[in-house]
Design a protein around this motif. Structure first.
Motif, PDB file in Angstrom:
ATOM      1  N   ASP A 259       1.874 -10.894   0.958  1.00  0.00           N
ATOM      2  CA  ASP A 259       3.263 -11.343   1.105  1.00  0.00           C
ATOM      3  C   ASP A 259       3.710 -11.152   2.550  1.00  0.00           C
ATOM      4  OD1 ASP A 259       6.169 -11.386   1.146  1.00  0.00           O
ATOM      5  OD2 ASP A 259       6.092 -11.203  -1.034  1.00  0.00           O
ATOM      6  N   PRO A 260       4.158 -12.185   3.236  1.00  0.00           N
ATOM      7  CA  PRO A 260       4.511 -12.054   4.657  1.00  0.00           C
ATOM      8  C   PRO A 260       5.739 -11.174   4.926  1.00  0.00           C
ATOM      9  CG  PRO A 260       5.116 -14.228   3.833  1.00  0.00           C
ATOM     10  CD  PRO A 260       4.338 -13.549   2.746  1.00  0.00           C
ATOM     11  N   HIS A 261       6.500 -10.832   3.893  1.00  0.00           N
ATOM     12  CA  HIS A 261       7.677  -9.979   4.079  1.00  0.00           C
ATOM     13  C   HIS A 261       7.371  -8.498   3.866  1.00  0.00           C
ATOM     14  CE1 HIS A 261       9.548 -13.941   3.317  1.00  0.00           C
ATOM     15  NE2 HIS A 261      10.228 -13.547   4.370  1.00  0.00           N
ATOM     16  N   HIS A 262       6.134  -8.193   3.545  1.00  0.00           N
ATOM     17  CA  HIS A 262       5.718  -6.814   3.299  1.00  0.00           C
ATOM     18  C   HIS A 262       4.482  -6.525   4.133  1.00  0.00           C
ATOM     19  CE1 HIS A 262       8.663  -7.196   0.189  1.00  0.00           C
ATOM     20  NE2 HIS A 262       7.906  -7.996  -0.548  1.00  0.00           N
ATOM     21  N   TRP A 263       4.054  -5.258   4.141  1.00  0.00           N
ATOM     22  CA  TRP A 263       2.942  -4.907   5.021  1.00  0.00           C
ATOM     23  C   TRP A 263       2.246  -3.649   4.537  1.00  0.00           C
ATOM     24  CZ3 TRP A 263       2.426  -0.939   8.961  1.00  0.00           C
ATOM     25  CH2 TRP A 263       1.364  -1.165   9.863  1.00  0.00           C
ATOM     26  N   ILE A 264       0.945  -3.609   4.747  1.00  0.00           N
ATOM     27  CA  ILE A 264       0.157  -2.392   4.548  1.00  0.00           C
ATOM     28  C   ILE A 264      -0.584  -2.141   5.851  1.00  0.00           C
ATOM     29  CG2 ILE A 264      -1.662  -1.215   3.270  1.00  0.00           C
ATOM     30  CD1 ILE A 264      -1.085  -3.010   0.899  1.00  0.00           C
ATOM     31  N   GLY A 265      -0.434  -0.936   6.370  1.00  0.00           N
ATOM     32  CA  GLY A 265      -1.155  -0.527   7.564  1.00  0.00           C
ATOM     33  C   GLY A 265      -2.223   0.486   7.201  1.00  0.00           C
ATOM     34  N   LEU A 266      -3.362   0.361   7.830  1.00  0.00           N
ATOM     35  CA  LEU A 266      -4.495   1.252   7.588  1.00  0.00           C
ATOM     36  C   LEU A 266      -4.865   1.927   8.896  1.00  0.00           C
ATOM     37  CD1 LEU A 266      -6.499   2.110   5.352  1.00  0.00           C
ATOM     38  CD2 LEU A 266      -7.931   0.179   6.030  1.00  0.00           C
ATOM     39  N   ALA A 267      -4.913   3.267   8.878  1.00  0.00           N
ATOM     40  CA  ALA A 267      -5.260   4.033  10.073  1.00  0.00           C
ATOM     41  C   ALA A 267      -6.741   4.390  10.051  1.00  0.00           C
ATOM     42  CB  ALA A 267      -4.420   5.308  10.153  1.00  0.00           C
ATOM     43  N   TRP A 268      -7.362   4.211  11.201  1.00  0.00           N
ATOM     44  CA  TRP A 268      -8.785   4.512  11.367  1.00  0.00           C
ATOM     45  C   TRP A 268      -8.957   5.569  12.442  1.00  0.00           C
ATOM     46  CZ3 TRP A 268     -12.534   1.905   8.522  1.00  0.00           C
ATOM     47  CH2 TRP A 268     -12.082   0.810   7.791  1.00  0.00           C
ATOM     48  N   LEU A 269      -9.868   6.465  12.205  1.00  0.00           N
ATOM     49  CA  LEU A 269     -10.222   7.496  13.185  1.00  0.00           C
ATOM     50  C   LEU A 269     -11.721   7.693  13.081  1.00  0.00           C
ATOM     51  CD1 LEU A 269      -8.890   9.423  15.225  1.00  0.00           C
ATOM     52  CD2 LEU A 269      -8.646  11.066  13.379  1.00  0.00           C
ATOM     53  N   GLU A 270     -12.403   7.543  14.192  1.00  0.00           N
ATOM     54  CA  GLU A 270     -13.868   7.671  14.223  1.00  0.00           C
ATOM     55  C   GLU A 270     -14.530   6.759  13.185  1.00  0.00           C
ATOM     56  OE1 GLU A 270     -14.462  11.880  13.755  1.00  0.00           O
ATOM     57  OE2 GLU A 270     -13.790  12.286  15.805  1.00  0.00           O
ATOM     58  N   ALA A 271     -14.081   5.511  13.130  1.00  0.00           N
ATOM     59  CA  ALA A 271     -14.630   4.454  12.265  1.00  0.00           C
ATOM     60  C   ALA A 271     -14.462   4.715  10.770  1.00  0.00           C
ATOM     61  CB  ALA A 271     -16.106   4.201  12.595  1.00  0.00           C
ATOM     62  N   ALA A 272     -13.551   5.620  10.398  1.00  0.00           N
ATOM     63  CA  ALA A 272     -13.300   5.896   8.986  1.00  0.00           C
ATOM     64  C   ALA A 272     -11.813   5.701   8.682  1.00  0.00           C
ATOM     65  CB  ALA A 272     -13.709   7.324   8.642  1.00  0.00           C
ATOM     66  N   PRO A 273     -11.490   5.106   7.530  1.00  0.00           N
ATOM     67  CA  PRO A 273     -10.083   4.982   7.152  1.00  0.00           C
ATOM     68  C   PRO A 273      -9.545   6.365   6.767  1.00  0.00           C
ATOM     69  CG  PRO A 273     -11.489   4.160   5.380  1.00  0.00           C
ATOM     70  CD  PRO A 273     -12.384   4.530   6.524  1.00  0.00           C
ATOM     71  N   VAL A 274      -8.434   6.761   7.405  1.00  0.00           N
ATOM     72  CA  VAL A 274      -7.917   8.118   7.198  1.00  0.00           C
ATOM     73  C   VAL A 274      -6.458   8.155   6.763  1.00  0.00           C
ATOM     74  CG1 VAL A 274      -9.578   9.180   8.776  1.00  0.00           C
ATOM     75  CG2 VAL A 274      -7.350   8.401   9.649  1.00  0.00           C
ATOM     76  N   GLY A 275      -5.795   7.011   6.730  1.00  0.00           N
ATOM     77  CA  GLY A 275      -4.395   6.996   6.331  1.00  0.00           C
ATOM     78  C   GLY A 275      -3.933   5.594   6.013  1.00  0.00           C
ATOM     79  N   VAL A 276      -2.847   5.521   5.247  1.00  0.00           N
ATOM     80  CA  VAL A 276      -2.309   4.238   4.826  1.00  0.00           C
ATOM     81  C   VAL A 276      -0.793   4.341   4.718  1.00  0.00           C
ATOM     82  CG1 VAL A 276      -2.598   4.758   2.352  1.00  0.00           C
ATOM     83  CG2 VAL A 276      -2.593   2.378   3.126  1.00  0.00           C
ATOM     84  N   VAL A 277      -0.112   3.239   5.010  1.00  0.00           N
ATOM     85  CA  VAL A 277       1.331   3.137   4.826  1.00  0.00           C
ATOM     86  C   VAL A 277       1.625   1.788   4.188  1.00  0.00           C
ATOM     87  CG1 VAL A 277       1.788   2.187   7.142  1.00  0.00           C
ATOM     88  CG2 VAL A 277       3.600   3.425   5.934  1.00  0.00           C
ATOM     89  N   THR A 278       2.572   1.785   3.248  1.00  0.00           N
ATOM     90  CA  THR A 278       3.023   0.521   2.673  1.00  0.00           C
ATOM     91  C   THR A 278       4.487   0.330   3.042  1.00  0.00           C
ATOM     92  OG1 THR A 278       3.721   1.455   0.533  1.00  0.00           O
ATOM     93  CG2 THR A 278       1.430   0.699   0.721  1.00  0.00           C
ATOM     94  N   VAL A 279       4.828  -0.909   3.358  1.00  0.00           N
ATOM     95  CA  VAL A 279       6.197  -1.249   3.746  1.00  0.00           C
ATOM     96  C   VAL A 279       6.627  -2.474   2.944  1.00  0.00           C
ATOM     97  CG1 VAL A 279       7.686  -2.021   5.622  1.00  0.00           C
ATOM     98  CG2 VAL A 279       5.861  -0.375   6.089  1.00  0.00           C
ATOM     99  N   THR A 280       7.785  -2.381   2.325  1.00  0.00           N
ATOM    100  CA  THR A 280       8.394  -3.534   1.685  1.00  0.00           C
ATOM    101  C   THR A 280       9.700  -3.828   2.405  1.00  0.00           C
ATOM    102  OG1 THR A 280       9.520  -2.153   0.055  1.00  0.00           O
ATOM    103  CG2 THR A 280       7.381  -3.068  -0.569  1.00  0.00           C
ATOM    104  N   THR A 281      10.158  -5.059   2.294  1.00  0.00           N
ATOM    105  CA  THR A 281      11.448  -5.405   2.884  1.00  0.00           C
ATOM    106  C   THR A 281      12.303  -6.095   1.836  1.00  0.00           C
ATOM    107  OG1 THR A 281      10.940  -7.616   3.732  1.00  0.00           O
ATOM    108  CG2 THR A 281      10.334  -5.741   5.141  1.00  0.00           C
ATOM    109  N   ALA A 282      13.592  -6.021   2.061  1.00  0.00           N
ATOM    110  CA  ALA A 282      14.554  -6.702   1.193  1.00  0.00           C
ATOM    111  C   ALA A 282      15.648  -7.270   2.078  1.00  0.00           C
ATOM    112  CB  ALA A 282      15.140  -5.731   0.171  1.00  0.00           C
ATOM    113  N   LEU A 283      16.248  -8.344   1.618  1.00  0.00           N
ATOM    114  CA  LEU A 283      17.293  -9.027   2.380  1.00  0.00           C
ATOM    115  C   LEU A 283      18.644  -8.742   1.732  1.00  0.00           C
ATOM    116  CD1 LEU A 283      17.639 -10.913   4.785  1.00  0.00           C
ATOM    117  CD2 LEU A 283      17.352 -12.843   3.224  1.00  0.00           C
ATOM    118  N   TYR A 284      19.588  -8.225   2.532  1.00  0.00           N
ATOM    119  CA  TYR A 284      20.916  -7.867   2.059  1.00  0.00           C
ATOM    120  C   TYR A 284      21.962  -8.649   2.846  1.00  0.00           C
ATOM    121  CZ  TYR A 284      18.651  -3.879  -0.138  1.00  0.00           C
ATOM    122  OH  TYR A 284      17.844  -3.093  -0.904  1.00  0.00           O
ATOM    123  N   VAL A 285      23.090  -8.920   2.224  1.00  0.00           N
ATOM    124  CA  VAL A 285      24.187  -9.608   2.896  1.00  0.00           C
ATOM    125  C   VAL A 285      24.741  -8.725   4.007  1.00  0.00           C
ATOM    126  CG1 VAL A 285      26.526 -10.522   2.614  1.00  0.00           C
ATOM    127  CG2 VAL A 285      24.768 -11.020   0.902  1.00  0.00           C
TER     128      VAL A 285
END
Length: 151
Positions: free
Chosen positions: A47-73
């Protein structure tokens, strides 16, 4: 110190992100099955309005973040951190900070007016999350989240 790389989750890295999210949920006592984590992470990443980021350290995945967005008036588009996880052996090395900075950049690029995070009582009791997020520049705005299940 090795350099932390944060990248957007792609089809090739979705499994690694879902594995980290499943590990996070198990450690925190959530019963979400891994197949549901993978399915929902895939939907979020696509979904282009949301995002998942993956952190890498020494070629290994070590962390993750999920982001959602919403539209408000009132505020326009708002971003929200849904999940932030760093493997225990890589904590206190700047991984969470790198994930939050990447989430902020992504939200700014999506036109968000702010980025928020919900801290649960359990999260506060186990990890002192209020203090952690305050150090990252997050402040309370007096609102309280109330939830009504739809099923």
């Amino acid at each position: 110190m090795p350099r932390i790389q944060v990248e957007s989750v792609a089809p090739a890295t979705l499994g690694a992100a879902a594995d980290l999210l499943s590990r996070f949920f198990r450690e925190e006592g959530f019963g979400t099955p891994p197949d549901r984590v993978l399915k929902n992470a895939g939907r979020l990443a696509a979904d282009p309005h949301h995002w998942i980021g993956l952190a890498w350290l020494e070629a290994a995945p070590v962390g993750v973040v999920t982001v959602t967005t919403a539209l408000y008036v009132e505020w326009g588009r708002l971003g929200e951190i849904g999940d932030l996880y760093v493997v225990p052996e890589r904590r206190r090395q700047g991984v969470a900070r790198a994930l939050l900075e990447a989430a902020e950049r992504r939200c700014a690029g999506l036109g968000c007016s702010s980025l928020s995070v919900v801290v649960t009582r359990d999260g506060e009791a186990r990890h002192g999350l209020h203090a952690f997020y305050a150090r990252q520049g997050f402040v309370g705005d007096g609102r309280q989240v109330l939830t009504r299940p739809l099923r």
